[in-house]
Design an enzyme around this catalytic site. Structure first.
Site, PDB file in Angstrom:
ATOM      1  N   CYS A 115       0.884  -1.159   0.000  1.00 10.70           N
ATOM      2  CA  CYS A 115       0.000   0.000   0.000  1.00 10.70           C
ATOM      3  C   CYS A 115       0.920   1.207   0.000  1.00 10.70           C
ATOM      4  O   CYS A 115       1.494   1.545   1.032  1.00 10.70           O
ATOM      5  CB  CYS A 115      -0.913  -0.002   1.230  1.00 10.70           C
ATOM      6  N   CYS A 118      -0.793   4.406   2.165  1.00  9.34           N
ATOM      7  CA  CYS A 118      -0.906   4.351   3.633  1.00  9.34           C
ATOM      8  C   CYS A 118      -0.379   2.998   4.084  1.00  9.34           C
ATOM      9  O   CYS A 118       0.837   2.764   3.955  1.00  9.34           O
ATOM     10  CB  CYS A 118      -2.309   4.688   4.140  1.00  9.34           C
ATOM     11  N   SER A 119      -1.206   2.104   4.567  1.00 10.17           N
ATOM     12  CA  SER A 119      -0.688   0.823   5.053  1.00 10.17           C
ATOM     13  C   SER A 119      -1.760  -0.254   4.982  1.00 10.17           C
ATOM     14  O   SER A 119      -1.824  -1.121   5.851  1.00 10.17           O
ATOM     15  CB  SER A 119      -0.209   0.947   6.495  1.00 10.17           C
ATOM     16  N   CYS A 120      -2.619  -0.216   3.972  1.00 11.79           N
ATOM     17  CA  CYS A 120      -3.740  -1.163   3.877  1.00 11.79           C
ATOM     18  C   CYS A 120      -3.236  -2.598   3.886  1.00 11.79           C
ATOM     19  O   CYS A 120      -2.238  -2.919   3.241  1.00 11.79           O
ATOM     20  CB  CYS A 120      -4.532  -0.882   2.605  1.00 11.79           C
TER      21      CYS A 120
END
Lengths: 215, 218
Positions: A115, A118-120
């Protein structure tokens, strides 16, 4: 969002920066005290969430999904058609699992998940992401130099294998189905699941065969 | 926004910590903050898109140096101050100066087992069908917006191919309040060589999930 609102958000960030305690553990302590005093938080519920994501929800779930897909072609077909329905069959529905897509490695294809914005992450089946998954080092390079990233983790992707990088820019979450290693033909689901690493389901590891001798 | 968060393809961030310990949390405060964010009653509606945008607005130097869960703390703190549910002073001291009226009792531990199974869905019923079909050639729009958006810089103004239609999903750009309009969402494949000079000669691909308004017919 309007530029005015973005500007206000930036201003609050700067104000917090100059007023919050400087150590993160003190900031967290102050936040918890405040939320409890405001009646928004029960500290015992915090303990319960930590316990569930430490003991119960983690990559072992993903490993079971993978091992079942290896041993049950009908399940594998259902999982590919609708990842969310597939994990729900195993009772693994949960956080960020609402639009799950399972992407299979083959002799000709290797998949890698990132991701960049962000940090999905598919928490329902992999739990809490490793810190490296959330760092600038991984997020910046995974899309530009996936082969270099995988090499850093210790696997070389042959030149004739196509690398597919999945950048999780929407609410679809990706789980890599690694290839079943040779020499495991008579293994059951539980034994197979012990072979499956978290990194192989993110795609930073390809070859699970080296673990067969230890299974 | 063209912020520090848009990291795809950026260079110079060094090696990855491939030997990170396997435990999910690396400090007690990380676990604590994680648990708090799962357990606390939101005093106002915070959509996932608003949360992400607030995190994107963290000062760039802080964004790169603060721990991940510390960034969550900052984002929730800003959201609550912005919603006028708490003050900066209260967050700094941990002492409440004023009660929030009409809040339900907080989540109990007994609810956690059920809530771990909760799944949000972002696709919406819609009469609008997809404009593009798998195999169609598309080109991404060349510009970003100054608000929240999910088209990364590295994939702007590039040609790709529709791989699949994923349903009609809420558009992050206009979903700050959580009730924004929805648009067809597609998985779009890009030949790596069309994105990066160094990928020439390979058949590698990068896939992104992109909303219809990010795309034009190529």
């Amino acid at each position: 969002m309007s530029e005015d609102h973005s500007g206000r958000i930036g201003a609050i960030h700067r104000e917090l920066h100059s007023h919050l305690p400087s150590a993160p553990e003190l900031r967290v302590k102050a936040l918890e005290s405040l939320l409890v005093e405001k009646g928004l938080l029960d500290p015992n519920t915090v303990d319960a969430w930590i316990e569930v994501y430490t003991e119960q929800i983690g990559p072992k779930r993903g490993a079971e999904v993978v091992a079942r897909a290896w041993t049950d072609p009908a399940f594998r077909d259902r999982l590919f058609a609708d990842g969310t329905a597939g994990i729900t069959e195993l009772g693994f529905e949960g956080w960020a699992g609402g639009h799950l897509r399972v992407v299979p490695n083959t002799p000709a294809v290797h998949n890698l998940v990132v991701c960049t914005l962000c940090s999905c992450y598919p928490h329902a089946v992999l739990g809490i992401p490793p810190n490296w998954y959330k760092t600038a080092a991984y997020r910046s390079r995974a899309v530009r130099d996936p082969r270099g990233v995988i090499a850093e983790f210790g696997d070389a992707i042959p030149d004739d294998v196509e690398v597919r990088v999945w950048d999780s820019t929407a609410e679809v979450r990706y789980l890599v189905l690694p290839e079943r290693p040779a020499g495991t033909e008579d293994w059951d689901v539980a034994r197979l699941a012990r072979l499956v690493t978290r990194n192989s389901m993110i795609g930073t590891e390809r070859d699970l065969g080296r673990l067969v001798g230890r299974g | 926004m063209d912020g520090i968060h848009d990291l795809g393809g950026r260079q110079g961030y060094g090696p990855i910590d491939v030997n990170e310990p396997p435990e999910p949390f690396h400090a007690p405060w990380e676990a604590r903050l994680f648990g708090i964010t799962r357990a606390f009653t939101r005093p106002a509606m915070f959509s996932i898109d608003l949360f992400r945008h607030v995190r994107e607005c963290i000062d760039p130097a802080e964004y790169l140096t603060r721990g991940y869960y510390d960034q969550w703390l900052l984002a929730y703190a800003v959201l609550m101050v912005d919603a006028e549910a708490v003050t900066v002073e209260e967050l700094a001291t941990g002492k409440s100066a004023k009660a929030i009226p009409n809040m339900p009792p907080p989540m109990t531990p007994a609810k956690v087992a059920t809530l771990t199974k909760a799944m949000s869905r972002f696709d919406r019923e819609s009469d609008t069908g997809p404009t593009f079909a798998p195999g169609d050639k598309v080109k991404t729009i060349p510009f970003g917006s100054s608000g929240h958006t999910r088209l990364p810089q590295y994939a702007r103004g590039r040609e790709g191919q529709i791989e699949s239609f994923r349903g009609v999903h809420t558009l992050p750009d206009t979903n700050m309040a959580g009730d924004g309009p929805a648009q067809p969402l597609y998985t779009v494949s890009f030949l790596a060589a069309d994105l990066w000079l160094g990928a020439a000669g390979r058949k590698d691909h990068v896939y992104l999930d992109l909303w219809e308004s990010y795309l034009e017919r190529a």
